[in-house]
Design a protein around this motif. Structure first.
Motif, PDB file in Angstrom:
ATOM      1  N   UNK A 110       0.833  -1.213   0.000  1.00 40.80           N
ATOM      2  CA  UNK A 110       0.000   0.000   0.000  1.00 40.80           C
ATOM      3  C   UNK A 110       0.866   1.262   0.000  1.00 40.80           C
ATOM      4  N   UNK A 111       0.383   2.221  -0.734  1.00 37.83           N
ATOM      5  CA  UNK A 111       1.104   3.499  -0.795  1.00 37.83           C
ATOM      6  C   UNK A 111       0.996   4.216   0.555  1.00 37.83           C
ATOM      7  N   UNK A 112       2.116   4.670   1.060  1.00 34.27           N
ATOM      8  CA  UNK A 112       2.091   5.425   2.323  1.00 34.27           C
ATOM      9  C   UNK A 112       1.628   6.851   2.035  1.00 34.27           C
ATOM     10  N   UNK A 113       0.929   7.415   3.013  1.00 33.17           N
ATOM     11  CA  UNK A 113       0.441   8.787   2.819  1.00 33.17           C
ATOM     12  C   UNK A 113       1.507   9.796   3.204  1.00 33.17           C
ATOM     13  N   UNK A 114       1.367  10.954   2.600  1.00 29.05           N
ATOM     14  CA  UNK A 114       2.255  12.059   2.957  1.00 29.05           C
ATOM     15  C   UNK A 114       1.531  13.009   3.890  1.00 29.05           C
ATOM     16  N   UNK A 115       2.307  13.667   4.722  1.00 29.06           N
ATOM     17  CA  UNK A 115       1.711  14.699   5.576  1.00 29.06           C
ATOM     18  C   UNK A 115       1.390  15.915   4.718  1.00 29.06           C
ATOM     19  N   UNK A 116       0.488  16.730   5.197  1.00 29.14           N
ATOM     20  CA  UNK A 116       0.252  17.995   4.518  1.00 29.14           C
ATOM     21  C   UNK A 116      -0.280  19.009   5.523  1.00 29.14           C
ATOM     22  N   UNK A 117      -0.221  20.255   5.170  1.00 29.71           N
ATOM     23  CA  UNK A 117      -0.803  21.285   6.033  1.00 29.71           C
ATOM     24  C   UNK A 117      -1.748  22.134   5.206  1.00 29.71           C
ATOM     25  N   UNK A 118      -2.696  22.715   5.891  1.00 31.00           N
ATOM     26  CA  UNK A 118      -3.671  23.576   5.209  1.00 31.00           C
ATOM     27  C   UNK A 118      -4.083  24.666   6.180  1.00 31.00           C
ATOM     28  N   UNK A 168     -11.501  15.865   0.473  1.00 30.38           N
ATOM     29  CA  UNK A 168     -11.259  14.707  -0.377  1.00 30.38           C
ATOM     30  C   UNK A 168     -10.344  13.666   0.250  1.00 30.38           C
ATOM     31  N   UNK A 169     -10.331  13.613   1.563  1.00 30.01           N
ATOM     32  CA  UNK A 169      -9.553  12.593   2.282  1.00 30.01           C
ATOM     33  C   UNK A 169     -10.176  11.226   1.949  1.00 30.01           C
TER      34      UNK A 169
END
Ligand code: MN
Length: 191
Positions: free
Chosen positions: A1-9, A59-60
């Motif tokens: 499985x593809x690992x998720x990246x962190x993000x900020x908003x 869109x999570x």
């Protein structure tokens, strides 16, 4: 499985909006049948179609391991004597909870257990409210002039059931009486 990246908003503490995303808007015309005073509802729509509230959908992925979050901004206003509010919903996965945090304004979080028990929490900036599993929830702006702004987080696969509330409504509604908010039984429920 593809690992998720962190993000900020960013969500502004002044107005609740994110400069990076476009919110979903709910206009008064999207809320047919949800306010007790049908005549008042129709007479506003004859003149204008105000935006009642906006919220962010980022869109999570809708997975149990994920969390959906964003802000909701409810404009001040009334339909007859009933305050502007969100549609309100149950989660399709009834066992999922939600957390709200008030950034600005003054409002109520109205909750109703699927078996009928109503609960209400008043919200002002800094107040957070835990919405337990199995409770429908609706936010109501009781300010005369300011938007009511909240941040929310819930399990991303919770899903939204708007239908039950659209059909039956909540057991309680919040109306203005002599300039103050009052919690009354929903006349549509005939209880
Ligand atoms: Mn929810």
């Amino acid at each position: 499985m593809k690992e998720k990246k962190s993000f900020s908003i960013k969500f502004s503490l002044e107005d609740g909006y994110s400069p990076d995303r476009t919110p979903t808007r709910r206009m008064l015309s999207d809320m047919k049948g949800m306010y007790a005073d049908t005549k008042a509802f129709e007479s506003i729509l004859e003149k204008e179609d105000p935006c009642v509230y906006e919220f962010y959908e980022l869109g999570i992925p809708e997975k149990s391991s994920d969390l959906a979050f964003g802000t909701t901004i409810i404009n001040p206003g009334k339909v007859g004597n009933e305050y502007f509010m969100t549609k309100g919903h149950f989660h399709k996965k009834l066992e999922t909870a939600e957390v709200y945090y008030c950034i600005k304004g003054h409002g109520y979080l109205l909750m109703e257990h699927f078996k009928g028990k109503a609960e209400i929490q008043e919200m002002t900036p800094g107040i957070s409210v835990y919405v337990p599993p199995k409770f429908a929830h609706r936010s109501i702006n009781i300010s005369k002039s300011e938007p009511f702004i909240m941040f929310f987080v819930f399990r991303a696969d919770a899903g939204h059931d708007y239908k039950t509330i659209e059909t039956k409504g909540f057991r309680k509604i919040i109306v203005e009486k002599n300039g103050n908010p009052e919690i009354i039984n929903n006349p549509k429920r005939g209880e």
